[in-house]
Design a protein around this motif. Sequence first.
Motif, PDB file in Angstrom:
ATOM      1  N   GLY A 116      43.005  38.668 -97.943  1.00 27.63           N
ATOM      2  CA  GLY A 116      42.359  37.577 -98.668  1.00 27.63           C
ATOM      3  C   GLY A 116      40.932  37.361 -98.193  1.00 27.63           C
ATOM      4  O   GLY A 116      40.026  37.119 -98.999  1.00 27.63           O
ATOM      5  N   TYR A 117      40.724  37.454 -96.894  1.00 23.13           N
ATOM      6  CA  TYR A 117      39.369  37.298 -96.361  1.00 23.13           C
ATOM      7  C   TYR A 117      38.475  38.447 -96.822  1.00 23.13           C
ATOM      8  O   TYR A 117      37.351  38.229 -97.298  1.00 23.13           O
ATOM      9  CB  TYR A 117      39.406  37.247 -94.837  1.00 23.13           C
ATOM     10  CG  TYR A 117      38.030  37.339 -94.214  1.00 23.13           C
ATOM     11  CD1 TYR A 117      37.111  36.301 -94.368  1.00 23.13           C
ATOM     12  CD2 TYR A 117      37.640  38.477 -93.508  1.00 23.13           C
ATOM     13  CE1 TYR A 117      35.838  36.383 -93.820  1.00 23.13           C
ATOM     14  CE2 TYR A 117      36.374  38.571 -92.967  1.00 23.13           C
ATOM     15  CZ  TYR A 117      35.468  37.522 -93.118  1.00 23.13           C
ATOM     16  OH  TYR A 117      34.207  37.618 -92.596  1.00 23.13           O
ATOM     17  N   GLY A 154      52.017  48.603 -89.976  1.00 23.12           N
ATOM     18  CA  GLY A 154      52.332  47.946 -88.716  1.00 23.12           C
ATOM     19  C   GLY A 154      52.172  46.441 -88.736  1.00 23.12           C
ATOM     20  O   GLY A 154      52.467  45.791 -87.727  1.00 23.12           O
ATOM     21  N   TRP A 155      51.723  45.877 -89.855  1.00 25.95           N
ATOM     22  CA  TRP A 155      51.534  44.438 -89.977  1.00 25.95           C
ATOM     23  C   TRP A 155      52.613  43.850 -90.891  1.00 25.95           C
ATOM     24  O   TRP A 155      53.147  44.541 -91.754  1.00 25.95           O
ATOM     25  CB  TRP A 155      50.172  44.119 -90.591  1.00 25.95           C
ATOM     26  CG  TRP A 155      48.984  44.381 -89.706  1.00 25.95           C
ATOM     27  CD1 TRP A 155      48.794  45.433 -88.861  1.00 25.95           C
ATOM     28  CD2 TRP A 155      47.812  43.579 -89.611  1.00 25.95           C
ATOM     29  NE1 TRP A 155      47.579  45.353 -88.244  1.00 25.95           N
ATOM     30  CE2 TRP A 155      46.938  44.218 -88.690  1.00 25.95           C
ATOM     31  CE3 TRP A 155      47.398  42.402 -90.221  1.00 25.95           C
ATOM     32  CZ2 TRP A 155      45.694  43.696 -88.362  1.00 25.95           C
ATOM     33  CZ3 TRP A 155      46.143  41.877 -89.899  1.00 25.95           C
ATOM     34  CH2 TRP A 155      45.306  42.519 -88.969  1.00 25.95           C
ATOM     35  N   THR A 156      52.907  42.572 -90.689  1.00 28.80           N
ATOM     36  CA  THR A 156      53.817  41.904 -91.599  1.00 28.80           C
ATOM     37  C   THR A 156      53.091  41.616 -92.917  1.00 28.80           C
ATOM     38  O   THR A 156      51.854  41.669 -92.997  1.00 28.80           O
ATOM     39  CB  THR A 156      54.309  40.569 -91.023  1.00 28.80           C
ATOM     40  OG1 THR A 156      53.199  39.659 -90.935  1.00 28.80           O
ATOM     41  CG2 THR A 156      54.935  40.769 -89.641  1.00 28.80           C
ATOM     42  N   GLU A 157      53.862  41.251 -93.933  1.00 27.75           N
ATOM     43  CA  GLU A 157      53.253  40.928 -95.219  1.00 27.75           C
ATOM     44  C   GLU A 157      52.346  39.708 -95.103  1.00 27.75           C
ATOM     45  O   GLU A 157      51.244  39.681 -95.671  1.00 27.75           O
ATOM     46  CB  GLU A 157      54.333  40.675 -96.269  1.00 27.75           C
ATOM     47  CG  GLU A 157      53.770  40.378 -97.654  1.00 27.75           C
ATOM     48  CD  GLU A 157      54.841  40.223 -98.714  1.00 27.75           C
ATOM     49  OE1 GLU A 157      54.491  39.773 -99.828  1.00 27.75           O
ATOM     50  OE2 GLU A 157      56.012  40.540 -98.437  1.00 27.75           O
ATOM     51  N   ALA A 158      52.789  38.699 -94.353  1.00 27.76           N
ATOM     52  CA  ALA A 158      51.981  37.483 -94.205  1.00 27.76           C
ATOM     53  C   ALA A 158      50.673  37.787 -93.487  1.00 27.76           C
ATOM     54  O   ALA A 158      49.600  37.308 -93.891  1.00 27.76           O
ATOM     55  CB  ALA A 158      52.777  36.423 -93.436  1.00 27.76           C
ATOM     56  N   GLU A 159      50.746  38.552 -92.411  1.00 27.24           N
ATOM     57  CA  GLU A 159      49.532  38.927 -91.688  1.00 27.24           C
ATOM     58  C   GLU A 159      48.598  39.735 -92.586  1.00 27.24           C
ATOM     59  O   GLU A 159      47.376  39.518 -92.607  1.00 27.24           O
ATOM     60  CB  GLU A 159      49.896  39.754 -90.456  1.00 27.24           C
ATOM     61  CG  GLU A 159      50.633  38.972 -89.378  1.00 27.24           C
ATOM     62  CD  GLU A 159      51.240  39.878 -88.327  1.00 27.24           C
ATOM     63  OE1 GLU A 159      51.540  39.375 -87.230  1.00 27.24           O
ATOM     64  OE2 GLU A 159      51.426  41.089 -88.592  1.00 27.24           O
ATOM     65  N   SER A 166      37.529  38.173-100.408  1.00 30.52           N
ATOM     66  CA  SER A 166      36.528  37.135-100.660  1.00 30.52           C
ATOM     67  C   SER A 166      35.115  37.649-100.409  1.00 30.52           C
ATOM     68  O   SER A 166      34.160  37.227-101.071  1.00 30.52           O
ATOM     69  CB  SER A 166      36.802  35.901 -99.786  1.00 30.52           C
ATOM     70  OG  SER A 166      36.462  36.145 -98.421  1.00 30.52           O
ATOM     71  N   LEU A 167      34.952  38.562 -99.480  1.00 30.46           N
ATOM     72  CA  LEU A 167      33.621  39.109 -99.195  1.00 30.46           C
ATOM     73  C   LEU A 167      33.077  39.896-100.374  1.00 30.46           C
ATOM     74  O   LEU A 167      31.887  39.855-100.671  1.00 30.46           O
ATOM     75  CB  LEU A 167      33.676  40.011 -97.954  1.00 30.46           C
ATOM     76  CG  LEU A 167      34.118  39.351 -96.644  1.00 30.46           C
ATOM     77  CD1 LEU A 167      34.132  40.373 -95.529  1.00 30.46           C
ATOM     78  CD2 LEU A 167      33.206  38.184 -96.288  1.00 30.46           C
ATOM     79  N   ALA A 168      33.969  40.624-101.043  1.00 34.25           N
ATOM     80  CA  ALA A 168      33.539  41.445-102.181  1.00 34.25           C
ATOM     81  C   ALA A 168      33.039  40.607-103.344  1.00 34.25           C
ATOM     82  O   ALA A 168      32.365  41.130-104.230  1.00 34.25           O
ATOM     83  CB  ALA A 168      34.690  42.340-102.638  1.00 34.25           C
ATOM     84  N   GLN A 169      33.353  39.297-103.353  1.00 33.10           N
ATOM     85  CA  GLN A 169      32.911  38.427-104.438  1.00 33.10           C
ATOM     86  C   GLN A 169      31.450  37.997-104.295  1.00 33.10           C
ATOM     87  O   GLN A 169      30.860  37.478-105.246  1.00 33.10           O
ATOM     88  CB  GLN A 169      33.779  37.157-104.507  1.00 33.10           C
ATOM     89  CG  GLN A 169      35.266  37.372-104.387  1.00 33.10           C
ATOM     90  CD  GLN A 169      35.832  38.292-105.449  1.00 33.10           C
ATOM     91  OE1 GLN A 169      35.508  38.147-106.618  1.00 33.10           O
ATOM     92  NE2 GLN A 169      36.660  39.224-105.035  1.00 33.10           N
ATOM     93  N   HIS A 170      30.851  38.222-103.125  1.00 30.87           N
ATOM     94  CA  HIS A 170      29.499  37.730-102.882  1.00 30.87           C
ATOM     95  C   HIS A 170      28.503  38.412-103.817  1.00 30.87           C
ATOM     96  O   HIS A 170      28.445  39.637-103.913  1.00 30.87           O
ATOM     97  CB  HIS A 170      29.100  37.970-101.423  1.00 30.87           C
ATOM     98  CG  HIS A 170      29.845  37.121-100.449  1.00 30.87           C
ATOM     99  ND1 HIS A 170      29.551  37.099 -99.099  1.00 30.87           N
ATOM    100  CD2 HIS A 170      30.888  36.249-100.611  1.00 30.87           C
ATOM    101  CE1 HIS A 170      30.368  36.263 -98.485  1.00 30.87           C
ATOM    102  NE2 HIS A 170      31.197  35.742 -99.376  1.00 30.87           N
TER     103      HIS A 170
END
Length: 319
Positions: free
Chosen positions: A255-256, A244-249, A259-263
């Motif tokens: 991406g966010y 239900g989301w666009t590719e950009a969304e 990034s959390l998994a990198q902590h």
Amino acid sequence: MNIQVSHKGQAADQAAGTIVAGLPMPEFKRITVEPISGACGCEISGVDLRAPLDDETLAEVMKAFEHFLVIVFRDQDLTPEQHKAFTRYFGPITELPQAPTYGEHQDMQEVRREAHEPENVVPSFEHFHTDSPFLLQPPLCVVMRALEVPKFGGDTAFSNGYLVYEHLSDAMKELLDGLEVVYSGKEIWARNEKLPPEKRLRLRESHGFSEDELENIHPAVRVHPVTGRKALFATTAYFKRFVGWTEAESQALLGYLQSLAQHLHYHCRVKWKKDTLIVWDNRFLLHRGVHDFKYERRHLIRTTVMGERPIGPKGPRKD
């Protein structure tokens, strides 16, 4: 079988309320368990995997697996059949469409990088990921053993998906609890063929999976079928979009989350040695190889255990 009694300090830790991997430290009497980090992972000693495990020892191994998500055994010189026999304690062995097989063993895979080969030959991805989420029933766990490793480097790192989810805000949890992800493995071979030969991944040349089996929709948050604990299940590998989301969304949110998994406070990191065997939970952990070595051979072999269809916060998906 050589069974050792665990350190007495473990019982004291539990009594004192020691928290490891997000939960109180369990007590072990038949095996010795040493946590690798506060987030996940442990080393188990006192077990010889060449022989069948007695019921009490097996129960404690499984307790450690459920709690720590990554369990490590050292000095396990196994034949392929002994490797498979141990794997079957966790469930039925399954094949993967993209992973190269090991010799004549179609039900085993290999992760191999020769000394002269570039880093990209191993499809380890540049980010933490879960294996084969595009399958209807992604793997429950992976059982991997080292045949040959570099003198330095080549570790495997893990990130605890439970902890990533549990540290989110209530509003973000509510959003993710309602999202689903389209995962697809259909295009990996076509993309690989378009690359120059020196940049191609080492993939399985043929498989028996249909096109429909290579794409599925799964919840962005996965619920453990027994404990009910929730973990993030949205990663970049094979990700197409949120339903239900666009590719950009989709890419902005992904991406966010990635990034959390990198902590580092969600991580453990395992150093391979010859005959090290690792079992990791592919459902609630993310993992990645660390290719920080050059001009040395790294050869790992693995079996893969079939998992259940992912369950989301709203229950099983109804097709």
